[in-house]
Structures are given as structure tokens and as C-alpha cells.
Write a protein that holds these residues in place. Structure first.
Motif, short mmCIF file in Angstrom:
data_model
loop_
_atom_site.label_atom_id
_atom_site.label_comp_id
_atom_site.label_asym_id
_atom_site.label_seq_id
_atom_site.Cartn_x
_atom_site.Cartn_y
_atom_site.Cartn_z
N SER A 68 36.00 32.59 28.19
CA SER A 68 35.01 33.46 28.05
C SER A 68 33.91 33.69 29.21
O SER A 68 33.40 34.67 29.43
N ARG A 69 33.71 32.34 29.90
CA ARG A 69 32.82 32.47 31.09
C ARG A 69 33.52 33.10 32.10
O ARG A 69 32.57 33.79 32.87
N GLU A 70 34.64 33.03 32.51
CA GLU A 70 35.22 33.92 33.58
C GLU A 70 35.18 35.50 33.22
O GLU A 70 34.81 36.05 34.11
N LYS A 71 35.30 35.79 31.95
CA LYS A 71 35.14 37.24 31.69
C LYS A 71 33.78 37.58 31.67
O LYS A 71 33.62 38.61 32.41
N LEU A 72 32.73 36.81 31.34
CA LEU A 72 31.35 37.20 31.79
C LEU A 72 30.99 37.35 32.99
O LEU A 72 30.21 38.39 33.54
N LEU A 73 31.45 36.41 33.81
CA LEU A 73 31.04 36.44 35.44
C LEU A 73 31.76 37.63 35.99
O LEU A 73 31.12 38.23 37.00
N SER A 74 32.95 38.04 35.71
CA SER A 74 33.70 39.24 36.33
C SER A 74 32.82 40.59 35.86
O SER A 74 32.74 41.40 36.45
N GLY A 75 32.29 40.79 34.36
CA GLY A 75 31.71 41.65 33.96
C GLY A 75 30.50 42.14 34.68
O GLY A 75 30.09 42.96 34.98
N ASN A 76 29.82 40.94 34.84
CA ASN A 76 28.42 40.82 35.64
C ASN A 76 28.73 41.42 37.01
O ASN A 76 27.72 42.16 37.61
N GLU A 77 29.49 41.07 37.84
CA GLU A 77 30.00 41.40 38.93
C GLU A 77 30.13 42.93 39.27
O GLU A 77 29.73 43.70 39.87
N SER A 78 30.78 43.43 38.20
CA SER A 78 31.41 44.87 38.07
C SER A 78 30.01 45.52 37.92
O SER A 78 29.85 46.61 38.42
N SER A 79 29.21 45.23 36.80
CA SER A 79 28.05 45.86 36.61
C SER A 79 27.05 46.04 37.76
O SER A 79 26.41 47.03 37.83
N SER A 80 26.79 44.93 38.60
CA SER A 80 25.99 44.80 39.76
C SER A 80 26.62 45.96 40.77
O SER A 80 25.71 46.52 41.37
N LYS A 81 27.86 45.89 40.80
CA LYS A 81 28.25 46.91 41.81
C LYS A 81 28.11 48.43 41.48
O LYS A 81 27.68 49.22 42.18
N LYS A 82 28.18 48.76 40.10
CA LYS A 82 28.07 50.29 39.46
C LYS A 82 26.39 50.34 39.95
O LYS A 82 26.13 51.43 40.26
N ARG A 83 25.67 49.51 39.61
CA ARG A 83 24.20 49.63 39.93
C ARG A 83 24.08 50.04 41.16
O ARG A 83 22.79 51.17 41.41
N GLU A 84 24.57 49.41 42.16
CA GLU A 84 23.98 49.46 43.44
C GLU A 84 24.90 51.10 43.84
O GLU A 84 23.99 51.89 44.82
#
Length: 247
Positions: free
Chosen positions: A76-92
Motif C-alpha cells: 500500500s505504501r508503494e502504491k501511494l508513493l507512485s500515485g503522489n509522483e504522478s499527481s505532481s507531474k500532472k500539476r506541473e
């Protein structure tokens, strides 16, 4: 016919119980409870030791559950970390698009601002003209309403004056008729001034009579109050005298 004898013989319950004898008990007695089989001290010690140590199977099951839980937490930690990275890229990416759109809109807004300023000036002028027209119409309507109200008030006043005059004339005529009846030999009054003076004298006489009646009523009330006060004072004196005598 005589009355029936409804009397019943009294029976002593204690004597009746003795006469019946001992009752047969159902179920275990107190002696059976005291003579029940009991564990020895050694057996009790073994039971306590087993409770403290616990079962081996339960300990193994708990260890397996803990290992599985740790694995699920890591996933579950790995999934959350990957989701945060993708969301930060979308925001940029969104920020970059907004910057580009702002630059393009600033160039277009400079052209449109000149045209919009002209249209705003025209709208302001038209609004001022409309307000002036409304104020003129409102003032004209107010003046017409004031004139109508003043005319209505004047008409009401004229009506009241005419009514008062007619009533005065009727009163004068009635007084002249009464005098003619009472004094038929005398000549009729020729002038209206004499009739008006008679009318005023009658009104003043009526006012004097009313004032005299009011004064008489006030004097009567004062006399009644004085009498009541005297009666109360006499009663108080009698009571006080009787109380002194009794002492």
C-alpha cells in the motif's frame, strides 16, 4: 328462616405441618454439595502454569498474521508513493498550460481593452440620460398628486363650512318659532343680528348650567368622603377605648 352459618374452623398451620410429617426433598441436598469431588492442589498448579504459557498453535498463528500484515502495508505504501509522483507531474503540466494561455490572453486583452473602454463610456452616458428622464417624470407626478390632495382638502373644508352654516340657520329658525309661539302678540324680529345674539346667549346659558352641575357634583362627593372619614375615625376611637379597658 334463620341466617346461614358461614363460620369456618381455624386451623393452626404449624400443627398441620407436624401432623403431615417430613416432606420428601427433590434434587441435591446441602450434604451432596459439600461432598462434591474437588481437584487437588497439584492439579490447580498445573492449570495455572498452562494458562501463563499459552498454546503454541495460537502463537504460531499470530506470527503468520503479523508477517502477512507487514507485506500488505509495504504494498500500500508503494502504491501511494507512485500515485503522489504522478499527481505532481500532472500539476506541473497544468501550470505550464495556464502560463501559456495567460500570455496569449494578455496580448488579446490589450486590443479588446480599447474597444471596451469606448463601449463603457457610451453606456454611462445613456444611463445618465435615463436617470434624468426618470427624475423629471417623478417630479411631475409628485406635483400632480400634491395639487389633487390640496384640491380635495379645500373641497372638504367648504363642505364643512356649508354644513355649519345650515345648522346655525336651522337653530335660529327653531328659536324664532318658539318665541313666536310663546309671545304671539309681539312683533316678529326683522334683523338677523338679534337672532344670532339670542342664539349665543342660549349657548352661554347652557355652558353655565353645565359648569354649575359639575361643581355641585364635586361638592357632594367631597361631603360623602368627609362623612366616611368621620365614621372611620369614630370606629377607631371606640376600638382603642375598648382595648384600654380590657387591659
Amino acid at each position: 328462616m334463620g341466617k346461614r352459618d358461614n363460620r369456618v374452623a381455624y386451623m393452626n398451620p404449624i400443627a398441620m405441618a407436624r401432623w403431615r410429617g417430613p416432606t420428601q426433598s427433590v434434587g441435591p441436598t446441602i450434604q451432596d454439595y459439600l461432598n462434591r469431588p474437588r481437584p487437588t492442589w497439584e492439579e490447580v498448579k498445573k492449570q495455572l502454569e498452562n494458562k501463563k504459557t499459552g498454546s503454541k498453535a495460537l502463537a504460531e498463528f499470530e506470527e503468520k498474521m503479523n508477517e502477512n500484515w507487514k507485506k500488505e502495508l509495504e504494498k500500500s505504501r508503494e502504491k501511494l508513493l507512485s500515485g503522489n509522483e504522478s499527481s505532481s507531474k500532472k500539476r506541473e503540466k497544468k501550470r505550464k498550460k495556464k502560463k501559456k494561455s495567460c500570455r496569449s490572453s494578455s496580448s488579446s486583452s490589450s486590443d479588446s481593452s480599447s474597444s471596451s473602454s469606448d463601449s463603457e463610456d457610451e453606456e454611462k452616458k445613456q444611463g445618465k440620460r435615463r436617470k434624468k428622464k426618470k427624475n423629471r417624470s417623478y417630479k411631475s407626478s409628485q406635483s400632480s398628486t400634491y395639487e389633487s390632495e390640496s384640491e380635495s382638502k379645500e373641497s372638504v373644508k367648504k363642505k364643512k363650512k356649508s354644513k355649519d352654516e345650515t345648522e346655525k340657520e336651522k337653530d335660529i329658525r327653531s328659536l324664532s318659532k318658539k318665541r313666536k309661539k310663546s309671545y304671539p302678540e309681539d312683533k316678529p324680529l326683522s334683523s338677523e343680528s338679534s337672532s344670532e345674539s339670542d342664539y349665543e346667549e342660549d349657548v352661554q346659558a347652557k355652558k353655565k348650567r353645565r359648569c354649575e352641575e359639575r361643581e355641585q357634583a364635586k361638592e357632594k362627593v367631597k361631603k360623602k368622603k368627609k362623612k366616611q372619614h368621620k365614621k372611620r375615625s369614630k370606629k377607631k376611637k371606640k376600638k382603642s377605648g375598648s382595648s384600654h379597658k380590657s387591659r
